[in-house]
Design a protein around this motif. Structure first.
Motif, PDB file in Angstrom:
ATOM      1  N   PHE A 126       2.292 -11.987  -2.721  1.00  0.00           N
ATOM      2  CA  PHE A 126       0.922 -12.501  -2.819  1.00  0.00           C
ATOM      3  C   PHE A 126       0.902 -14.015  -2.708  1.00  0.00           C
ATOM      4  O   PHE A 126       0.029 -14.604  -2.066  1.00  0.00           O
ATOM      5  CB  PHE A 126       0.287 -12.093  -4.155  1.00  0.00           C
ATOM      6  N   ASP A 127       1.865 -14.674  -3.348  1.00  0.00           N
ATOM      7  CA  ASP A 127       1.913 -16.141  -3.332  1.00  0.00           C
ATOM      8  C   ASP A 127       2.090 -16.689  -1.918  1.00  0.00           C
ATOM      9  O   ASP A 127       1.673 -17.819  -1.637  1.00  0.00           O
ATOM     10  CB  ASP A 127       3.064 -16.639  -4.208  1.00  0.00           C
ATOM     11  N   LEU A 129       8.146  -8.163  -9.390  1.00  0.00           N
ATOM     12  CA  LEU A 129       8.053  -9.620  -9.230  1.00  0.00           C
ATOM     13  C   LEU A 129       8.093 -10.010  -7.762  1.00  0.00           C
ATOM     14  O   LEU A 129       7.435 -10.961  -7.334  1.00  0.00           O
ATOM     15  CB  LEU A 129       9.197 -10.298  -9.990  1.00  0.00           C
ATOM     16  N   GLY A 130       8.855  -9.235  -6.972  1.00  0.00           N
ATOM     17  CA  GLY A 130       8.886  -9.484  -5.532  1.00  0.00           C
ATOM     18  C   GLY A 130       7.527  -9.265  -4.884  1.00  0.00           C
ATOM     19  O   GLY A 130       7.129 -10.005  -3.976  1.00  0.00           O
ATOM     20  N   ILE A 131       6.797  -8.237  -5.343  1.00  0.00           N
ATOM     21  CA  ILE A 131       5.452  -7.993  -4.813  1.00  0.00           C
ATOM     22  C   ILE A 131       4.547  -9.182  -5.123  1.00  0.00           C
ATOM     23  O   ILE A 131       3.793  -9.661  -4.264  1.00  0.00           O
ATOM     24  CB  ILE A 131       4.861  -6.700  -5.414  1.00  0.00           C
ATOM     25  N   LEU A 150       2.695  -9.070   5.302  1.00  0.00           N
ATOM     26  CA  LEU A 150       2.905  -9.227   3.868  1.00  0.00           C
ATOM     27  C   LEU A 150       2.122  -8.175   3.086  1.00  0.00           C
ATOM     28  O   LEU A 150       2.613  -7.626   2.097  1.00  0.00           O
ATOM     29  CB  LEU A 150       2.511 -10.626   3.421  1.00  0.00           C
ATOM     30  N   MET A 151       0.896  -7.868   3.536  1.00  0.00           N
ATOM     31  CA  MET A 151       0.112  -6.812   2.880  1.00  0.00           C
ATOM     32  C   MET A 151       0.804  -5.461   3.027  1.00  0.00           C
ATOM     33  O   MET A 151       0.877  -4.682   2.073  1.00  0.00           O
ATOM     34  CB  MET A 151      -1.301  -6.750   3.473  1.00  0.00           C
ATOM     35  N   ARG A 152       1.319  -5.176   4.225  1.00  0.00           N
ATOM     36  CA  ARG A 152       2.023  -3.909   4.437  1.00  0.00           C
ATOM     37  C   ARG A 152       3.267  -3.837   3.557  1.00  0.00           C
ATOM     38  O   ARG A 152       3.564  -2.797   2.952  1.00  0.00           O
ATOM     39  CB  ARG A 152       2.399  -3.737   5.911  1.00  0.00           C
ATOM     40  N   SER A 153       3.995  -4.948   3.486  1.00  0.00           N
ATOM     41  CA  SER A 153       5.192  -4.973   2.659  1.00  0.00           C
ATOM     42  C   SER A 153       4.850  -4.712   1.195  1.00  0.00           C
ATOM     43  O   SER A 153       5.536  -3.944   0.507  1.00  0.00           O
ATOM     44  CB  SER A 153       5.896  -6.329   2.799  1.00  0.00           C
TER      45      SER A 153
END
Length: 328
Positions: free
Chosen positions: A277-278, A271-273, A231-234
């Motif tokens: 995080f969520d 918003l996707g980023i 998720l961090m990479r994305s």
């Protein structure tokens, strides 16, 4: 071949052993009179090379490039560098190409002197029987020859546009003229590529005929389950994409100003980023990536490009959830 082929088919191959037979059959069924197939083996560790060897003579006009694993962008760039066709295309090996696709697009391109010819396709899901068009025909109908930025506006305004290379063929001289390339190491590099190509293109045509099945399956890198590290990479990939989209909007400022959706897509991907995080569970990793998000100026970039009250309201709600992580 004594003269340049009409079409260069550039294909990245990475551990595609289970897909290659079907892919080569679909190329054979295109019944192309003038083509070259450029296969870039991106460090495969399975039996992909053996399958390629079995097909090389049958398909004839095949060039194989070997490289260490560097990702699909570098593989496409390697193929692009040696391509000699009048037109280029970049299909994925794990999808299905229906007979007639390339002859249809080539006929459109030659008749209309196009920079880009494009068609529709279908989503096909591995785990359910749902199949539906990538671009809903009621939202995006076939066009005549139009400027690329006009097509981009229509496509983005539909809110159903998928940024992909594999539904298109491109005039190689046009790609060379603008020195377009795929961003190395970037996932979803099709987003900035498609945006800039269409803003630059003078002549584009779309047919709503569905010639391509895009398979969503467990083998695809894009659809594997995520953890906090992925998720961090994305999030970092999408931060880079937003920076690239902002730079593209500046380079093509006159055209981008006519297309409010060029700004909308930055806010939407932003918003996707935040949604990424969520989904993170490790509070320390979440703190690190959220601070990077603000320190890189991504929040300011998203807010600046949120051109509707609804988008700003959605962003504002999320800001107060992110604020406690700032340099905590």
């Amino acid at each position: 071949m004594s003269q340049s082929p009409l079409l260069s088919i550039v294909v990245a191959v990475y551990n595609g052993e289970k897909f290659l037979d079907q892919f080569f059959e679909s190329i054979e069924q295109q019944q192309l009179n003038s083509y070259e197939l450029i296969l870039v083996n991106d460090g495969s560790t399975d039996g992909s090379l053996a399958v390629i060897d079995n097909w090389k003579e049958r398909l004839q006009n095949v060039q194989l490039i070997q490289q260490t694993n560097q990702g699909v962008s570098v593989a496409r760039n390697s193929g692009l560098a040696v391509a000699t066709g009048k037109y280029l295309t970049f299909p994925d090996i794990d999808d299905k190409i229906y007979p007639g696709m390339y002859n249809t697009l080539l006929n459109m391109a030659e008749t209309g002197n196009l920079d880009v010819a494009t068609c529709n396709g279908r989503y096909v899901y591995e785990k359910r029987k749902d199949v539906h068009p990538i671009f809903p025909p009621e939202r995006l109908a076939s066009t005549g020859v139009i400027a690329g930025h006009i097509w981009l506006k229509q496509a983005l305004d539909s809110r159903k546009f998928l940024h992909v290379t594999w539904l298109n063929i491109y005039r190689r001289a046009f790609i060379q003229q603008h020195a377009f390339h795929f961003e190395p190491g970037l996932r979803h590099q099709d987003i900035p590529w498609t945006t800039e190509v269409l803003l630059a293109a003078e002549r584009v045509q779309y047919t709503s005929e569905q010639f391509y099945d895009y398979y969503i399956h467990s083998e695809s890198v894009s659809h594997k389950p995520d953890n906090d590290d992925t998720l961090m990479r994305s999030a970092r990939h999408y931060m880079k994409i937003l920076e690239m989209l902002e730079a593209i909007n500046q380079r093509y400022a006159a055209k981008a100003k006519q297309i409010s959706a060029c700004r909308w897509q930055i806010a939407k991907e932003g918003l996707g980023i935040i949604h990424t995080f969520d989904c993170m569970k490790d509070e320390e990793k979440k703190r690190i990536i959220i601070n990077e998000f603000f320190d890189r100026g991504i929040w300011r970039l998203i807010w600046k490009n949120a051109c509707t009250l609804r988008l700003r309201w959605r962003l504002g709600r999320r800001y107060f959830r992110l604020k406690p992580y700032r340099h905590a």
